[in-house]
Design a protein around this motif. Structure first.
Motif, PDB file in Angstrom:
ATOM      1  N   MET A 486     -21.555  21.477  68.906  1.00 10.70           N
ATOM      2  CA  MET A 486     -21.395  22.168  70.173  1.00 10.70           C
ATOM      3  C   MET A 486     -20.503  23.392  69.982  1.00 10.70           C
ATOM      4  O   MET A 486     -19.378  23.280  69.491  1.00 10.70           O
ATOM      5  CB  MET A 486     -20.795  21.227  71.223  1.00 10.70           C
ATOM      6  CG  MET A 486     -20.890  21.747  72.644  1.00 10.70           C
ATOM      7  SD  MET A 486     -20.213  20.566  73.851  1.00 10.70           S
ATOM      8  CE  MET A 486     -21.300  19.148  73.624  1.00 10.70           C
ATOM      9  N   GLY A 487     -20.983  24.551  70.351  1.00 14.00           N
ATOM     10  CA  GLY A 487     -20.217  25.771  70.211  1.00 14.00           C
ATOM     11  C   GLY A 487     -19.315  26.023  71.392  1.00 14.00           C
ATOM     12  O   GLY A 487     -19.280  25.254  72.354  1.00 14.00           O
ATOM     13  N   GLY A 488     -18.571  27.118  71.322  1.00 11.91           N
ATOM     14  CA  GLY A 488     -17.683  27.499  72.410  1.00 11.91           C
ATOM     15  C   GLY A 488     -16.337  26.825  72.322  1.00 11.91           C
ATOM     16  O   GLY A 488     -15.998  26.162  71.333  1.00 11.91           O
ATOM     17  N   ASP A 489     -15.545  26.990  73.356  1.00 15.39           N
ATOM     18  CA  ASP A 489     -14.221  26.394  73.460  1.00 15.39           C
ATOM     19  C   ASP A 489     -14.395  24.974  73.971  1.00 15.39           C
ATOM     20  O   ASP A 489     -14.743  24.765  75.145  1.00 15.39           O
ATOM     21  CB  ASP A 489     -13.367  27.228  74.418  1.00 15.39           C
ATOM     22  CG  ASP A 489     -11.951  26.687  74.557  1.00 15.39           C
ATOM     23  OD1 ASP A 489     -11.572  25.799  73.765  1.00 15.39           O
ATOM     24  OD2 ASP A 489     -11.237  27.135  75.478  1.00 15.39           O
ATOM     25  N   ILE A 490     -14.180  23.980  73.116  1.00 16.08           N
ATOM     26  CA  ILE A 490     -14.462  22.593  73.494  1.00 16.08           C
ATOM     27  C   ILE A 490     -13.226  21.710  73.362  1.00 16.08           C
ATOM     28  O   ILE A 490     -12.299  22.000  72.624  1.00 16.08           O
ATOM     29  CB  ILE A 490     -15.609  21.987  72.661  1.00 16.08           C
ATOM     30  CG1 ILE A 490     -15.223  21.899  71.178  1.00 16.08           C
ATOM     31  CG2 ILE A 490     -16.889  22.786  72.854  1.00 16.08           C
ATOM     32  CD1 ILE A 490     -16.221  21.131  70.328  1.00 16.08           C
ATOM     33  N   TYR A 512     -14.742  19.186  77.911  1.00 22.02           N
ATOM     34  CA  TYR A 512     -15.025  20.505  78.467  1.00 22.02           C
ATOM     35  C   TYR A 512     -15.681  21.390  77.412  1.00 22.02           C
ATOM     36  O   TYR A 512     -15.527  21.180  76.210  1.00 22.02           O
ATOM     37  CB  TYR A 512     -13.763  21.174  79.020  1.00 22.02           C
ATOM     38  CG  TYR A 512     -12.681  21.458  77.995  1.00 22.02           C
ATOM     39  CD1 TYR A 512     -12.757  22.566  77.145  1.00 22.02           C
ATOM     40  CD2 TYR A 512     -11.568  20.627  77.886  1.00 22.02           C
ATOM     41  CE1 TYR A 512     -11.761  22.822  76.211  1.00 22.02           C
ATOM     42  CE2 TYR A 512     -10.569  20.890  76.955  1.00 22.02           C
ATOM     43  CZ  TYR A 512     -10.676  21.982  76.119  1.00 22.02           C
ATOM     44  OH  TYR A 512      -9.696  22.245  75.198  1.00 22.02           O
ATOM     45  N   ARG A 513     -16.409  22.343  77.897  1.00 28.25           N
ATOM     46  CA  ARG A 513     -16.982  23.390  77.057  1.00 28.25           C
ATOM     47  C   ARG A 513     -16.935  24.685  77.869  1.00 28.25           C
ATOM     48  O   ARG A 513     -17.599  24.786  78.916  1.00 28.25           O
ATOM     49  CB  ARG A 513     -18.416  23.075  76.669  1.00 28.25           C
ATOM     50  CG  ARG A 513     -19.055  24.137  75.771  1.00 28.25           C
ATOM     51  CD  ARG A 513     -20.534  23.894  75.610  1.00 28.25           C
ATOM     52  NE  ARG A 513     -21.115  24.786  74.624  1.00 28.25           N
ATOM     53  CZ  ARG A 513     -22.428  25.010  74.480  1.00 28.25           C
ATOM     54  NH1 ARG A 513     -23.290  24.376  75.280  1.00 28.25           N
ATOM     55  NH2 ARG A 513     -22.862  25.831  73.557  1.00 28.25           N
ATOM     56  N   ASP A 514     -16.143  25.630  77.417  1.00 23.60           N
ATOM     57  CA  ASP A 514     -15.950  26.881  78.143  1.00 23.60           C
ATOM     58  C   ASP A 514     -15.547  26.581  79.589  1.00 23.60           C
ATOM     59  O   ASP A 514     -14.579  25.862  79.811  1.00 23.60           O
ATOM     60  CB  ASP A 514     -17.195  27.755  78.021  1.00 23.60           C
ATOM     61  CG  ASP A 514     -17.485  28.147  76.575  1.00 23.60           C
ATOM     62  OD1 ASP A 514     -16.518  28.264  75.793  1.00 23.60           O
ATOM     63  OD2 ASP A 514     -18.662  28.307  76.222  1.00 23.60           O
TER      64      ASP A 514
END
Length: 544
Positions: A486-490, A512-514
């Motif tokens: 999973m990409g992004g801010d996690i 959370y993710r983004d």
């Protein structure tokens, strides 16, 4: 704030009408004499009802129901007073007549059946059709074969305290739309059914709509005395729906609905951390209860988000400070263990113990925290436990009591007296992500000038440490397998909660993710990564 059997098919279901035929008519006098016949000399029957008894009892019950004989039908149940009251409302306030019941093939003492009837009111008639089932049991004192009375016998969506009524709608219909203007319906998004009903009750008269005529289920008041929204079953005369904006996201709701279908007794909520807006609410439960918003269950180790913040804010340790993870920990004669397979680490930091979900590391701090430390952190920083959320529909706002004794330690690991819902844990996750508490919302505040609940939120230093620990948990800790790729801010936190009387723990997961945070709970689901984790991960991946 506080305010089953799956939904029946309402409408024109095509069936072959057999009525009570094939079941035969049952001698009422014989039934009322304990199946002994006129002389009453036959031996008292015991044990489960026989196949012939099931056939005779259901046949007699259906025949009386078809005739509108509420008292007669109720006499074939084990709770005749309650049965007569609801069956009387069926033909009275609900204006249902022309009843034809088609029994299906019995499975043991359970008989499925289809009801076709007509609802008539103020010169308008509409067909009604649905399926239900009943079970025949042995009367405890009469020893007769009797219908085991449940309101769901009359209609599968009826529960204790409910009744049926037909008339002018209590409120106009609404056309609820998501944040992008897409219409949200219970057909496309089944989990939203109870929420849409409540939104209609609260805001229908504020949207410019016009009431119609409906057959509805009228529910009894909630435990706190508050009114509960009617559940519409059939529209006889359409009104004019008014448009109601919501914070929901059709794409997030679709992802949530799909995710919970894979796990029985599951619930999930997704929110937007930057605003508190609720993006999705979904449940997959046999009882139809909205556990996502109203559930009250121990949250297990997802509670360690609040517990870690408590330890940091009270100066007891930091993310990189000591939090040893021994094999076991004793607090006031109660021994706490870690999950099987967790290797002890006497040199662990708080970040280490958080990412590995070490229970004993948190329990060891029970000597240093005050009885009310966790309670104050939950209330003041995360906005929980004050019963003052105003999201637009009823909610359970969490419970973190200042309970002493062994519960001081147990509460730190999400057991003891702590109670949460997926909504509250999604909000906790959102607060950890942004550092700010935003009371969740499902309709805009300006719609009725509601005052939202407020809380201080977290200091920048505490929020930064929580994000770092949750990110580590998602990347290399207990949540890594679920969050992989999973990409992004996690960030994430796993949890499992033991429940008295149940063989498996409840599965919890928050992440959370983004700018999307979500939390899920699956009753009897096992570890956090077993069931709740895949639900949250699916929502985070597909909520955009």
């Amino acid at each position: 704030m506080r305010n089953g059997v799956k939904a029946a098919v309402i409408g024109g279901v095509c069936v072959t009408l057999l009525g009570g035929a094939g079941y035969g008519l049952y001698n009422v006098a014989s039934a009322l004499n304990g199946d002994d016949g006129p002389g009453g000399s036959a031996a008292v029957r015991t044990g489960p009802p026989s196949g012939s008894e099931v056939k005779e009892t259901t046949g007699a019950f259906f025949t009386a129901w078809e005739k509108g004989d509420a008292a007669g039908a109720a006499a074939y149940t084990n709770f005749p007073e309650a049965a007569q009251e609801l069956l009387s409302a069926y033909g009275g306030t609900a204006h249902i007549g022309g009843i034809r019941i088609t029994p299906g093939r019995a499975t043991g003492d359970t008989v499925p059946f289809t009801v076709k009837a007509t609802v008539s009111y103020a010169g308008v008639s509409r067909p009604l059709s649905y399926r239900s089932e009943l079970t025949v049991v042995r009367g405890e004192t009469s020893h007769r074969a009797l219908v085991d009375w449940q309101p769901s016998v009359v209609h599968p969506r009826l529960r204790k305290g409910d009744t049926l009524t037909t008339g002018d709608s209590a409120a106009p219909e609404i056309e609820a739309v998501d944040r992008d203007g897409k219409v949200l319906t219970r057909v496309t998004y089944p989990s939203l059914g109870p929420i849409l009903d409540e939104l209609r009750r609260r805001y229908g008269d504020k949207t410019g709509g016009r009431p119609g005529v409906e057959l509805v289920i009228r529910h009894q008041a909630a435990a706190d005395g508050s009114q509960v929204a009617d559940t519409p079953l059939l529209t006889l005369a359409k009104g004019k729906p008014g448009k109601l904006p919501t914070t929901l996201s059709a794409s997030a709701q679709a992802a949530a609905e799909k995710a919970v279908l894979k796990y029985p007794e599951s619930s999930v909520v997704a929110v937007k951390p930057s605003t508190g807006e609720i993006l999705a609410v979904a449940n997959n439960r046999d009882d139809g209860f909205d556990a996502a918003l109203l559930g009250e269950r121990a949250p297990g180790s997802t509670m360690k988000i609040i517990s870690a913040a408590t330890l940091i804010d009270n100066g007891l340790t930091t993310a990189n400070g000591p939090a040893p993870c021994p094999p076991s920990a004793v607090w006031q004669s109660q021994t706490f263990q870690n999950l099987k397979g967790l290797v002890p680490d006497e040199h662990a930091t708080l970040a280490d113990s958080f990412a590995r979900s070490c229970n004993t590391a948190f329990v060891k701090f029970a000597d240093e925290v005050k009885v009310d430390s966790l309670t104050r952190e939950a209330e003041d920083r995360f906005g929980l436990g004050r019963n003052n959320w105003q999201i637009g529909v009823p909610t359970f706002d969490g419970r973190v009591p200042a309970s002493g004794g062994p519960d001081t330690a147990a509460n730190l690991i999400g057991q003891g007296q702590v109670q949460m819902s997926p909504l509250t844990m999604a909000s906790v996750t959102a607060t950890a992500k942004t550092g700010s508490f935003h009371q969740p919302l499902i309709v805009p505040l300006k719609l009725d000038d509601r005052e939202p609940a407020r809380a201080r939120g977290l200091s920048p230093a505490t929020a930064q440490q929580l994000r770092a620990m949750m990110n580590r948990t998602a990347r290399s800790g207990t949540a890594a397998g679920v969050m992989a790729g999973m990409g992004g801010d996690i960030g994430a936190k796993t949890g499992s909660a033991e429940v008295d009387g149940e063989t498996r723990s409840d599965s919890w997961f928050s992440g959370y993710r983004d700018d999307v945070a979500a939390a899920a709970m699956v009753q009897d689901g096992g570890h956090g990564i077993d069931a709740a984790g895949p639900i949250v991960a699916s929502v985070l991946r597909n909520a955009g």
